[in-house]
Write an enzyme that holds these catalytic residues in place. Structure first.
Site, PDB file in Angstrom:
ATOM      1  N   GLY A 188      12.527  18.497  -6.208  1.00 36.42           N
ATOM      2  CA  GLY A 188      13.488  17.902  -7.142  1.00 36.42           C
ATOM      3  C   GLY A 188      14.506  17.024  -6.429  1.00 36.42           C
ATOM      4  N   ASP A 189      15.285  16.328  -7.225  1.00 39.79           N
ATOM      5  CA  ASP A 189      16.440  15.546  -6.765  1.00 39.79           C
ATOM      6  C   ASP A 189      17.231  15.261  -8.042  1.00 39.79           C
ATOM      7  OD1 ASP A 189      17.478  13.936  -4.228  1.00 39.79           O
ATOM      8  OD2 ASP A 189      17.673  12.556  -5.882  1.00 39.79           O
ATOM      9  N   LYS A 204       7.363  15.017   2.843  1.00 36.22           N
ATOM     10  CA  LYS A 204       8.131  16.006   2.079  1.00 36.22           C
ATOM     11  C   LYS A 204       9.421  15.346   1.650  1.00 36.22           C
ATOM     12  CE  LYS A 204       8.936  20.128   0.542  1.00 36.22           C
ATOM     13  NZ  LYS A 204       9.059  19.481  -0.781  1.00 36.22           N
ATOM     14  N   LYS A 210       9.709  10.236  -0.380  1.00 38.65           N
ATOM     15  CA  LYS A 210      10.589  10.365  -1.539  1.00 38.65           C
ATOM     16  C   LYS A 210       9.950   9.632  -2.704  1.00 38.65           C
ATOM     17  CE  LYS A 210      14.715  11.998  -2.686  1.00 38.65           C
ATOM     18  NZ  LYS A 210      15.468  13.160  -2.210  1.00 38.65           N
ATOM     19  N   LYS A 221      16.124  13.900   8.600  1.00 38.24           N
ATOM     20  CA  LYS A 221      16.618  15.179   8.088  1.00 38.24           C
ATOM     21  C   LYS A 221      15.562  16.269   8.292  1.00 38.24           C
ATOM     22  CE  LYS A 221      18.204  14.890   3.991  1.00 38.24           C
ATOM     23  NZ  LYS A 221      18.501  14.879   2.547  1.00 38.24           N
TER      24      LYS A 221
HETATM   25  P1  NDP Z   1      21.619  16.632 -10.244  1.00 35.77           P
HETATM   26  O1  NDP Z   1      20.897  15.700 -11.146  1.00 35.77           O
HETATM   27  O2  NDP Z   1      21.450  18.094 -10.424  1.00 35.77           O
HETATM   28  O3  NDP Z   1      23.186  16.320 -10.268  1.00 35.77           O
HETATM   29  C1  NDP Z   1      23.674  15.049  -9.961  1.00 35.77           C
HETATM   30  C2  NDP Z   1      25.172  15.056 -10.211  1.00 35.77           C
HETATM   31  O4  NDP Z   1      25.711  13.847  -9.705  1.00 35.77           O
HETATM   32  C3  NDP Z   1      25.526  15.096 -11.685  1.00 35.77           C
HETATM   33  O5  NDP Z   1      26.753  15.734 -11.852  1.00 35.77           O
HETATM   34  C4  NDP Z   1      25.619  13.603 -12.030  1.00 35.77           C
HETATM   35  O6  NDP Z   1      26.458  13.320 -13.140  1.00 35.77           O
HETATM   36  C5  NDP Z   1      26.227  13.051 -10.774  1.00 35.77           C
HETATM   37  N1  NDP Z   1      25.779  11.647 -10.639  1.00 35.77           N
HETATM   38  C6  NDP Z   1      24.507  11.203 -10.502  1.00 35.77           C
HETATM   39  N2  NDP Z   1      24.455   9.866 -10.438  1.00 35.77           N
HETATM   40  C7  NDP Z   1      25.731   9.459 -10.547  1.00 35.77           C
HETATM   41  C8  NDP Z   1      26.342   8.196 -10.540  1.00 35.77           C
HETATM   42  N3  NDP Z   1      25.615   7.056 -10.430  1.00 35.77           N
HETATM   43  N4  NDP Z   1      27.691   8.160 -10.642  1.00 35.77           N
HETATM   44  C9  NDP Z   1      28.423   9.297 -10.755  1.00 35.77           C
HETATM   45  N5  NDP Z   1      27.886  10.533 -10.777  1.00 35.77           N
HETATM   46  C10 NDP Z   1      26.577  10.609 -10.669  1.00 35.77           C
HETATM   47  O7  NDP Z   1      21.181  16.192  -8.746  1.00 35.77           O
HETATM   48  P2  NDP Z   1      21.293  17.025  -7.399  1.00 35.77           P
HETATM   49  O8  NDP Z   1      22.494  17.906  -7.443  1.00 35.77           O
HETATM   50  O9  NDP Z   1      19.971  17.603  -7.110  1.00 35.77           O
HETATM   51  O10 NDP Z   1      21.514  15.860  -6.335  1.00 35.77           O
HETATM   52  C11 NDP Z   1      22.814  15.378  -5.972  1.00 35.77           C
HETATM   53  C12 NDP Z   1      22.729  14.650  -4.649  1.00 35.77           C
HETATM   54  O11 NDP Z   1      22.269  15.540  -3.629  1.00 35.77           O
HETATM   55  C13 NDP Z   1      21.793  13.447  -4.584  1.00 35.77           C
HETATM   56  O12 NDP Z   1      22.319  12.493  -3.690  1.00 35.77           O
HETATM   57  C14 NDP Z   1      20.529  14.028  -3.978  1.00 35.77           C
HETATM   58  O13 NDP Z   1      19.732  13.052  -3.353  1.00 35.77           O
HETATM   59  C15 NDP Z   1      21.144  14.984  -2.969  1.00 35.77           C
HETATM   60  N6  NDP Z   1      20.277  16.054  -2.499  1.00 35.77           N
HETATM   61  C16 NDP Z   1      19.723  16.943  -3.375  1.00 35.77           C
HETATM   62  C17 NDP Z   1      18.940  17.965  -2.918  1.00 35.77           C
HETATM   63  C18 NDP Z   1      18.420  19.036  -3.825  1.00 35.77           C
HETATM   64  O14 NDP Z   1      17.884  20.020  -3.303  1.00 35.77           O
HETATM   65  N7  NDP Z   1      18.552  18.926  -5.130  1.00 35.77           N
HETATM   66  C19 NDP Z   1      18.603  18.085  -1.485  1.00 35.77           C
HETATM   67  C20 NDP Z   1      19.319  17.169  -0.636  1.00 35.77           C
HETATM   68  C21 NDP Z   1      20.089  16.178  -1.151  1.00 35.77           C
HETATM   69  P3  NDP Z   1      25.776  12.856 -14.508  1.00 35.77           P
HETATM   70  O15 NDP Z   1      25.110  14.075 -15.053  1.00 35.77           O
HETATM   71  O16 NDP Z   1      26.913  12.376 -15.336  1.00 35.77           O
HETATM   72  O17 NDP Z   1      24.810  11.771 -14.170  1.00 35.77           O
END
Ligand code: NDP
Length: 446
Positions: A165-166, A90, A126, A114
């Site tokens: 998603g991620d 997962k 993943k 986790k």
């Molecule tokens: P989204 O794609 O919805 O959002 C990502 C955000 O982070 C955007 O604002 C993006 O900006 C910014 N970002 C991404 N890459 C970079 C980078 N290299 N430098 C600066 N800013 C960056 O993703 P999520 O919110 O789903 O995921 C965010 C984090 O949370 C990740 O680490 C993910 O693995 C983790 N996570 C997510 C879960 C989920 O349920 N979605 C669960 C657990 C962890 P921009 O649009 O400009 O790229």
């Protein structure tokens, strides 16, 4: 690292060259296991730690698709099925140009522990692709997702591997992938993906779960410190799924969220981020964060580039991506009086940053504990799919909150039991590891 663990880490380095993020994640776990291997030599005898660092299966595949101009485009797809001792693999799918095997392996590795911490029957995995959805039309995103699933479908299933998603993968992408899976397999197998839309098998609260869960975790830390979120100043990095709902819950619990960001820069809004406007800009218009400041008027300013961690706050919630909060940013947070850092993203703080925060007495919650609410609610989505039921928002959120409180308490209790009181890092790593290791011992050498 002690004499049992160092050779295992050396082997990880030798077997996985060039995979820096994976090395970082394994090192962080192994560094916590010293008291565990001293107490439980059986894990070393059965090569549990060596086996846990080696994925059960790694799939890499070609993803060709046709863009709106009729040109053939090519990307690479990944799925790392890391550990299934506790349940089907997962973990999410990430679409971002930086994706390569080392990032997927670090994320899959973190996911094992986790998922164990949630107490739910799910293994760790993943996947993703170096595809960049930014600037692509809906039709292009759909064609990419269909091509991606045309290979991935044969490796997944509700009892085998359940992606979600991620970064770069939200409701739109999950919809296109689920549609293609259904079409190829001729099965309405709701439990094969999570993060689905509410009208076609999704769970209420899944969208909000990671951000809400991170804030619930921060709230528990504050309770343990004898205080609360009410009246605090919070800075959140990112403005995607996790960041948006962390902002929403922090504000609901009485905090003022004064800044958030994307990869182009950050906005400071001393009146508190206007969530409806942020959602309109990021989710509907899919625009950059400067558009927020333009539309918000006087209270907000946009800073191009720079570090969102320069904005003074009591609580920092990094919710964007790995290694976004470095040693210098941590020193700034400490100087500005920040007392709690809870990771909404996966591994957003560098090891040097964690050291600076910890030495300064900042309570630091690692992502594998603080952001586990997302996958925990995915597991609730799987439960609803299996029983063909759908639960109310309030009930589902109460399950999420209970889970976060339980994970918080388990981290502290485990850290205490292993002689590292107050260390959420030690607590999360040791509790997650022991649960998986015991299951692996019971299942024999497989
Ligand atoms: P989204 O794609 O919805 O959002 C990502 C955000 O982070 C955007 O604002 C993006 O900006 C910014 N970002 C991404 N890459 C970079 C980078 N290299 N430098 C600066 N800013 C960056 O993703 P999520 O919110 O789903 O995921 C965010 C984090 O949370 C990740 O680490 C993910 O693995 C983790 N996570 C997510 C879960 C989920 O349920 N979605 C669960 C657990 C962890 P921009 O649009 O400009 O790229």
């Amino acid at each position: 690292m002690n004499e049992t663990l160092q050779p295992i880490f050396d082997e990880v380095l030798a077997r996985n060259p060039g995979e820096d993020e994976f090395h970082q994640a394994t090192r962080e776990l192994l560094e916590s296991l010293d008291p565990v291997v001293r107490l439980h030599p059986e894990y070393a005898d059965a090569a549990i730690i060596r086996r846990i660092c080696e994925p059960e299966r790694q799939i890499i595949f070609r993803v060709p698709w046709v863009d709106d101009n009729g040109q053939v485009q090519l990307n690479r797809g990944f799925r790392v099925e890391f550990n299934s001792a506790l349940g089907p693999y997962k973990g999410g799918l990430r679409f971002h140009p930086s994706v390569y095997l080392g990032i997927i392996k670090f994320l899959g590795f973190e996911q094992i522990f986790k998922n164990a911490l949630t107490g739910m029957p799910i293994g760790g995995g993943k996947g993703g692709s170096d595809f960049d959805p930014k600037g692509r039309s809906d039709a292009e995103v759909m064609r990419f997702c269909q091509s991606f699933m045309t290979e991935l479908y044969r490796h997944i299933g509700e009892h085998t591997d359940v992606p979600a998603g991620d970064i770069g993968v939200g409701g739109r992408e999950i919809g296109y992938m689920f549609g293609q899976y259904k079409r190829i397999t001729n099965r309405y197998e709701s439990g094969v993906l999570t993060g689905k839309g509410i009208s076609w098998g999704g769970s209420l609260v899944r969208t909000e779960a990671t951000g809400y869960g991170t804030v619930y975790f921060a709230q528990e830390i504050l309770k343990a410190r004898g205080t609360s979120l009410d009246g605090t100043k919070v800075v959140v990095s990112g403005s995607g799924n996790v960041a948006t709902y962390a902002i929403e819950k922090a504000a609901a619990l009485g905090a003022t969220v004064v800044a958030c960001s994307d990869s182009s820069g950050y906005v400071v809004d001393e009146a508190g981020i206007d969530l409806e406007l942020l959602k309109e800009v990021k989710e509907v218009q899919r625009a950059r964060i400067d558009t927020y400041a333009e539309k918000r008027g006087d209270s907000a300013t946009f800073v191009a580039g720079g570090s969102v961690w320069d904005v003074p706050c009591d609580i920092a919630l990094p919710c964007a991506t790995q290694n976004e909060l470095d040693e210098a940013a941590a020193a700034t947070l400490v100087r500005n009086g920040c007392t709690v850092v809870a990771e909404g993203a996966n591994m957003p703080c560098t090891p040097e940053a964690v050291r600076v925060l910890t030495e300064a007495g900042v309570s630091f919650a690692p992502g594998k504990a603080a952001n586990a609410g997302g996958v925990a609610t995915s597991a609730l989505e799987m439960q609803q799919n299996a029983s063909r039921d759908s639960w109310s928002f309030d009930y589902t959120e109460s399950r999420l909150q209970e889970t976060m409180v339980r994970i918080h308490d388990r981290c502290l209790e485990t850290a205490d039991a292993y002689g590292q009181p107050g260390s959420y890092v030690a607590g999360a790593n040791i509790a997650g590891f022991i649960q998986v290791a015991d299951a692996m011992l019971a299942l024999g050498v497989i």
